[in-house]
Design an enzyme around this catalytic site. Structure first.
Site, short mmCIF file in Angstrom:
data_model
loop_
_atom_site.label_atom_id
_atom_site.label_comp_id
_atom_site.label_asym_id
_atom_site.label_seq_id
_atom_site.Cartn_x
_atom_site.Cartn_y
_atom_site.Cartn_z
N CYS A 261 -81.35 -45.52 125.59
CA CYS A 261 -81.37 -45.40 124.12
C CYS A 261 -80.13 -45.91 123.41
O CYS A 261 -80.23 -46.84 122.62
CB CYS A 261 -81.60 -43.94 123.74
SG CYS A 261 -83.31 -43.47 123.95
N1 LIG Z 1 -85.99 -42.11 127.18
C1 LIG Z 1 -85.46 -41.52 126.12
O1 LIG Z 1 -84.57 -40.68 126.22
C2 LIG Z 1 -85.94 -41.89 124.75
C3 LIG Z 1 -85.59 -41.06 123.68
C4 LIG Z 1 -86.02 -41.40 122.41
C5 LIG Z 1 -86.80 -42.53 122.21
N2 LIG Z 1 -87.10 -43.33 123.25
C6 LIG Z 1 -87.94 -44.50 122.99
O2 LIG Z 1 -89.28 -44.17 123.38
C7 LIG Z 1 -89.93 -45.33 123.95
C8 LIG Z 1 -90.37 -44.99 125.37
O3 LIG Z 1 -89.21 -44.73 126.15
P1 LIG Z 1 -89.33 -44.14 127.62
O4 LIG Z 1 -87.94 -43.87 128.06
O5 LIG Z 1 -90.35 -43.05 127.63
O6 LIG Z 1 -89.91 -45.42 128.39
P2 LIG Z 1 -90.55 -45.45 129.87
O7 LIG Z 1 -90.31 -46.81 130.36
O8 LIG Z 1 -90.08 -44.29 130.66
O9 LIG Z 1 -92.11 -45.22 129.62
C9 LIG Z 1 -92.93 -46.16 129.01
C10 LIG Z 1 -94.32 -46.06 129.63
O10 LIG Z 1 -95.19 -46.93 128.91
C11 LIG Z 1 -96.08 -47.52 129.86
N3 LIG Z 1 -96.67 -48.73 129.27
C12 LIG Z 1 -96.11 -49.94 129.08
N4 LIG Z 1 -96.98 -50.77 128.49
C13 LIG Z 1 -98.13 -50.08 128.28
C14 LIG Z 1 -99.38 -50.39 127.70
N5 LIG Z 1 -99.64 -51.59 127.18
N6 LIG Z 1 -100.32 -49.41 127.67
C15 LIG Z 1 -100.08 -48.19 128.20
N7 LIG Z 1 -98.90 -47.85 128.76
C16 LIG Z 1 -97.93 -48.78 128.79
C17 LIG Z 1 -95.19 -47.79 131.06
O11 LIG Z 1 -95.95 -47.99 132.24
C18 LIG Z 1 -94.37 -46.50 131.10
O12 LIG Z 1 -94.97 -45.51 131.87
C19 LIG Z 1 -88.91 -46.46 123.88
O13 LIG Z 1 -89.12 -47.19 122.70
C20 LIG Z 1 -87.58 -45.73 123.80
O14 LIG Z 1 -86.60 -46.48 123.16
C21 LIG Z 1 -86.71 -43.02 124.53
#
Ligand SMILES: NC(=O)c1ccc[n+]([C@@H]2O[C@H](COP(=O)([O-])OP(=O)(O)OC[C@H]3O[C@@H](n4cnc5c(N)ncnc54)[C@H](O)[C@@H]3O)[C@@H](O)[C@H]2O)c1
Length: 416
Positions: A261
């Site tokens: 992030c």
């Molecule tokens: N990790 C954090 O602490 C956090 C906190 C706040 C916001 N975010 C934001 O939230 C979003 C997700 O982050 P994350 O850490 O959960 O990511 P992540 O990579 O852990 O998870 C994303 C998931 O989406 C899936 N995916 C990708 N393309 C897809 C599609 N077309 N259809 C269905 N599933 C699909 C992936 O396989 C994966 O399981 C990002 O934009 C991130 O910046 C993350």
């Protein structure tokens, strides 16, 4: 309510599991078969988060790769990953593909539903990018369906706790009906709910992380000065933090911030500012200082031993304690540099080895004891267990202020 969560990663899985615990019916859509199997076969969770395994054992959820499963959902959360490169360009391939499929499945739907973007986007992008795709099927945003941008503020490692105990809930709404539905969904939480526009919600997320990043780079800069002057930065931070205008959080000097992030959100904010003709000097320097800070341990180590031929023990690969996530972990840059300088690396982490191995398949992953038995030890993550080790007789470069490590024969703290 009937809920769908697109993307079962750190944000999606926690969001869906916690909402299921609150009594909602939840289906997850993901493209990762292993994650889906873990969800459906009730195996160990596909990611590590404290309390997640227990939570998953208490609820019934379903995982699928079939977008058709979202057809009768009241609310659809988009939680797929968004990436930013070094220039701050944001790669939306996953988000665009997910949005297209949502749009196709729901193009014939008669009743109202709400799409909620939780993925992090630059200010304006939900309106400029997501809504036009959602409308491709002929349905109109704000009339046939609603759109919200509900940024996620959870801290990895404490994500379940944070979701259930939020400090605030920000609902960016395109139409008031969708904002009201989301408000209802969050009403059981004891937290202020703020309604705002979509782009303001996007900016609140980026500005919050930009501010936290700034605090870290600020205290690291103070730390770099303190080290030269023989002043203990941690005492300085303690003294600063007693002022209620300042507070004590995010003032731990060290090797800087990583994770999925802070670095990315900063890059998106910088790039968005530049797109609209503003040069964000402060934010650019926050990011630049953070990159330099990562290399401090290597610079300090070189003062004590030649790196060529040395065996270095790495304690900590995760970007912070309590998680198996290594995205933008400081260890990546440090291991790369050590290898480039001719040192060999023996690495230990209690949770993150498997994720790190995907990036560095050829370094040695060893027990904690073996990592401690190298020519020099670098502490890169502040895991609790590192506070109990016997560092006497060792050469230690400490990036995370582990007090006990000060007993080492040669000890260098990065900012103290
Ligand atoms: N990790 C954090 O602490 C956090 C906190 C706040 C916001 N975010 C934001 O939230 C979003 C997700 O982050 P994350 O850490 O959960 O990511 P992540 O990579 O852990 O998870 C994303 C998931 O989406 C899936 N995916 C990708 N393309 C897809 C599609 N077309 N259809 C269905 N599933 C699909 C992936 O396989 C994966 O399981 C990002 O934009 C991130 O910046 C993350």
């Amino acid at each position: 309510m009937k809920l769908s969560v697109i993307g079962a990663g750190y944000v999606g899985l926690i969001t869906g599991a916690c909402l299921a615990k609150l009594g909602h019916e939840v289906v997850f859509i993901d493209v990762d078969r292993e994650k889906l199997e873990a969800i459906n076969d009730r195996k160990a969770p596909p990611i590590y988060e404290e309390g997640l395994e227990e939570l998953l054992s208490q609820i019934h959820i379903e995982g699928s790769s079939d977008y058709g499963k979202i057809a009768d959902s009241d609310v659809i959360f988009i939680c797929v990953d968004t990436l930013a490169d070094d220039g701050g360009s944001i790669f939306l391939d996953n988000l665009l593909s997910a949005t297209k499929q949502i749009s196709q499945v729901l193009s014939k739907r008669e009743s109202y539903y709400v799409i909620v973007v939780k993925s992090t986007l630059g200010p304006g992008m939900t309106e400029e990018t997501v809504i036009p795709i959602l409308e491709e099927g002929g349905r109109k945003a704000g009339k046939d369906f609603g759109v919200c941008m509900c940024p996620e503020f959870l801290r990895e490692g404490q994500a379940v706790y944070d979701f259930m105990n939020p400090a605030r809930i920000v609902i960016g709404e395109y139409d008031s009906r969708s904002g009201e539905m989301l408000d209802q969904l969050h009403r059981s939480f004891d937290a202020p709910i703020m309604h705002t526009s979509l782009r303001t919600a996007e900016m609140i997320k980026l500005a919050s992380n930009g501010f936290l990043a700034t605090r870290i780079s600020f205290i690291n800069e103070i730390g770099n000065i303190c080290k030269q002057l023989g002043i203990d930065t941690y005492e300085v931070a303690q003294g600063m933090g007693l002022d209620s205008r300042i507070g004590s959080t995010f003032l731990n000097a060290g090797i800087g911030f990583g994770g999925s992030c802070l670095p990315k959100d900063l890059r998106i904010l910088i790039s968005r500012a530049q797109q609209v003709g503003y040069q964000p000097e402060l934010l650019r320097n926050v990011a630049a200082l953070n990159e330099k800070q990562a290399l401090k341990p290597v610079e300090l180590l070189k003062k004590h031993i030649p790196l060529k031929g040395a065996t270095t023990g790495i304690l900590g690969l995760a970007f912070k304690p309590g998680t198996d996530d290594v995205r933008n972990s400081r260890a990546i840059k440090i291991v790369q540099t050590l290898l480039a300088e001719g040192a060999s690396v023996k690495a230990y982490d209690p949770l993150a080895v498997e994720n790190f191995r995907k990036l560095f398949p050829n370094i040695d992953y060893v027990s904690r004891e073996e990592a401690m038995n190298c020519d020099a030890i670098l502490i890169l993550t502040e895991w609790e267990e590192f506070k109990e080790l016997d560092y006497r007789g060792k050469i230690v470069i400490d990036g995370r202020r582990i007090e006990k490590a000060r007993e080492a024969r040669i000890y260098e703290g990065v900012c103290w």
